[in-house]
Scaffold this motif. Structure first.
Motif, PDB file in Angstrom:
ATOM      1  N   UNK A   1      -5.876  10.850   8.360  1.00 18.15           N
ATOM      2  CA  UNK A   1      -7.234  10.610   8.858  1.00 18.15           C
ATOM      3  C   UNK A   1      -8.114   9.923   7.814  1.00 18.15           C
ATOM      4  N   UNK A   2      -7.679   9.935   6.567  1.00 19.57           N
ATOM      5  CA  UNK A   2      -8.435   9.275   5.506  1.00 19.57           C
ATOM      6  C   UNK A   2      -8.060   7.804   5.351  1.00 19.57           C
ATOM      7  N   UNK A   3      -7.060   7.357   6.099  1.00 14.13           N
ATOM      8  CA  UNK A   3      -6.608   5.960   6.035  1.00 14.13           C
ATOM      9  C   UNK A   3      -7.384   5.170   7.089  1.00 14.13           C
ATOM     10  N   UNK A   4      -8.222   4.254   6.650  1.00 12.30           N
ATOM     11  CA  UNK A   4      -9.106   3.539   7.569  1.00 12.30           C
ATOM     12  C   UNK A   4      -8.405   2.373   8.269  1.00 12.30           C
ATOM     13  N   UNK A   5      -7.449   1.743   7.591  1.00 14.90           N
ATOM     14  CA  UNK A   5      -6.758   0.594   8.188  1.00 14.90           C
ATOM     15  C   UNK A   5      -5.809   1.040   9.286  1.00 14.90           C
ATOM     16  N   UNK A   6      -5.674   0.225  10.332  1.00 15.15           N
ATOM     17  CA  UNK A   6      -4.757   0.502  11.430  1.00 15.15           C
ATOM     18  C   UNK A   6      -3.606  -0.514  11.396  1.00 15.15           C
TER      19      UNK A   6
ATOM     20  N   UNK B   1       0.855  -1.186   0.000  1.00 20.07           N
ATOM     21  CA  UNK B   1       0.000   0.000   0.000  1.00 20.07           C
ATOM     22  C   UNK B   1       0.889   1.234   0.000  1.00 20.07           C
ATOM     23  N   UNK B   2       0.694   2.116  -0.978  1.00 20.15           N
ATOM     24  CA  UNK B   2       1.464   3.347  -1.045  1.00 20.15           C
ATOM     25  C   UNK B   2       0.506   4.527  -0.970  1.00 20.15           C
ATOM     26  N   UNK B   3       0.737   5.392   0.001  1.00 18.71           N
ATOM     27  CA  UNK B   3      -0.120   6.558   0.224  1.00 18.71           C
ATOM     28  C   UNK B   3       0.589   7.802  -0.298  1.00 18.71           C
ATOM     29  N   UNK B   4      -0.011   8.456  -1.275  1.00 21.12           N
ATOM     30  CA  UNK B   4       0.512   9.720  -1.794  1.00 21.12           C
ATOM     31  C   UNK B   4       0.076  10.819  -0.826  1.00 21.12           C
ATOM     32  N   UNK B   5       1.024  11.338  -0.044  1.00 20.95           N
ATOM     33  CA  UNK B   5       0.645  12.295   0.999  1.00 20.95           C
ATOM     34  C   UNK B   5       0.164  13.627   0.437  1.00 20.95           C
ATOM     35  N   UNK B   6       0.406  13.876  -0.847  1.00 19.73           N
ATOM     36  CA  UNK B   6      -0.115  15.108  -1.441  1.00 19.73           C
ATOM     37  C   UNK B   6      -1.592  14.983  -1.785  1.00 19.73           C
ATOM     38  N   UNK B   7      -2.100  13.745  -1.780  1.00 18.40           N
ATOM     39  CA  UNK B   7      -3.486  13.510  -2.151  1.00 18.40           C
ATOM     40  C   UNK B   7      -4.335  12.954  -1.010  1.00 18.40           C
TER      41      UNK B   7
ATOM     42  N   UNK C   1      -2.274   8.390  14.166  1.00 21.72           N
ATOM     43  CA  UNK C   1      -3.682   8.011  14.059  1.00 21.72           C
ATOM     44  C   UNK C   1      -3.880   6.718  13.275  1.00 21.72           C
ATOM     45  N   UNK C   2      -2.869   6.284  12.522  1.00 18.65           N
ATOM     46  CA  UNK C   2      -3.022   5.032  11.771  1.00 18.65           C
ATOM     47  C   UNK C   2      -2.492   3.832  12.553  1.00 18.65           C
TER      48      UNK C   2
END
Length: 309
Positions: A208-213, A198-204, A229-230
């Motif tokens: 708080x938008x990431x539901x998985x912990x 899983x790669x999260x583009x922090x500019x997009x 928070x994740x």
């Protein structure tokens, strides 16, 4: 042998302008030390932090630098692992003991033979010099978090020096069941190629938008006031910056820490010896488990001219 060599050094603490280029005494190897002609050296955040203020008491003038790769040109009594002409690499500073006044921004250095290893033949000097302290920091993060195989990890800053190694270690060494990482838009495919599922583009996308912990948050950029928070409720949060931006974060043991009003010191754990780190790194490189990734970022803390003019 000549009496002096060219180095970068500083005689006082402060901004990068305190760095000077000039003559410095030529070192002589003591018992169990080798004399190395430096072919490539690397700077890490700890180097400019220690230049800015006296975090660790070290006699001035100081030549900065921990990481290097070079050729053995001399040795002291008792050296058994290396011969003249051997190509070696490593972090020459033993953070469990007294730090060396002569760092790696020099033409020649002396170092205990236990702190260096044979350079893998599939690496250039520049590639080898860029790796030791970053790899050591990445491993320490997992050890600090008491990470176990089968757990999940979220790496903040997956395209950086420590972060890119953390992503690869999570898959190839520590047995993570899922690896997620953040990066900018242009680095997404690169971080995926390192093994991040899983790669999260922090500019997009924000945290708080990431539901998985996740079981372990490995924050390499000092963003734990947001990234926590994740983490699962009992998940480990490790921050390799000082001070951490979130009090919940556990400080990775290679962070320079200041305690109370007394003298400063390095908080260093004893999870692994330097020899074990280098052995691990060398094996991983030789079997091609780690990609040789070199992220050249902001060099504002480095003199604008070449290392030796």
């Amino acid at each position: 042998m000549k009496c002096t060599q060219k180095t970068w050094f500083y005689k006082e603490y402060g901004p990068k302008e305190v760095l000077q280029f000039g003559d410095f005494p030529m070192p002589s190897p003591k018992s169990d030390q080798v004399l190395v002609q430096v072919k490539a050296s690397a700077l890490n955040p700890i180097d400019f932090k220690m230049r800015q203020r006296p975090i660790v008491p070290t006699p001035l003038p100081v030549v900065p630098g921990c990481d290097m790769a070079g050729v053995v040109v001399g040795s002291g009594d008792g050296v058994s692992k290396f011969r003249i002409g051997d190509e070696v690499y490593g972090n020459i500073q033993d953070f469990h003991g007294e730090l060396k006044q002569l760092g790696t921004l020099a033409q020649y250095i002396v170092v205990e033979e236990s702190l260096v290893a044979m350079k893998p033949p599939n690496l250039t000097f520049e590639e080898a010099a860029s790796l030791p302290l970053a790899l050591q920091t990445a491993v320490e993060g997992f050890k600090t978090a008491k990470f176990k195989a089968g757990q999940t990890v979220f790496v903040v800053g997956g395209a950086g020096g420590v972060g890119s190694l953390a992503v690869q270690l999570a898959n190839n060494v520590f047995g993570a069941s899922k690896v997620a990482a953040t990066c900018s838009t242009k680095k997404v495919e690169f971080v995926k190629s390192l093994g991040a599922e899983v790669v999260v583009d922090y500019t997009q996308q924000g945290y708080h938008q990431i539901l998985e912990k996740f079981d372990f948050i490995f924050d390499t950029i000092g963003d734990t006031n947001k990234s926590y928070v994740v983490a699962k409720e009992e998940g480990a949060v490790v921050d390799i910056t000082w001070p951490p931006s979130n009090p919940r974060a556990v400080i990775s043991s290679l962070v320079v820490s200041v305690f109370g009003a007394g003298p400063s010191r390095l908080w260093i754990s004893s999870f692994c010896s330097p020899e074990m780190y280098l052995a691990l790194l060398t094996i991983l490189l030789l079997v091609d488990y780690l990609r040789r990734v070199f992220c050249f970022g902001n060099f504002s803390e480095v003199p604008s001219s070449g290392i030796f003019g």
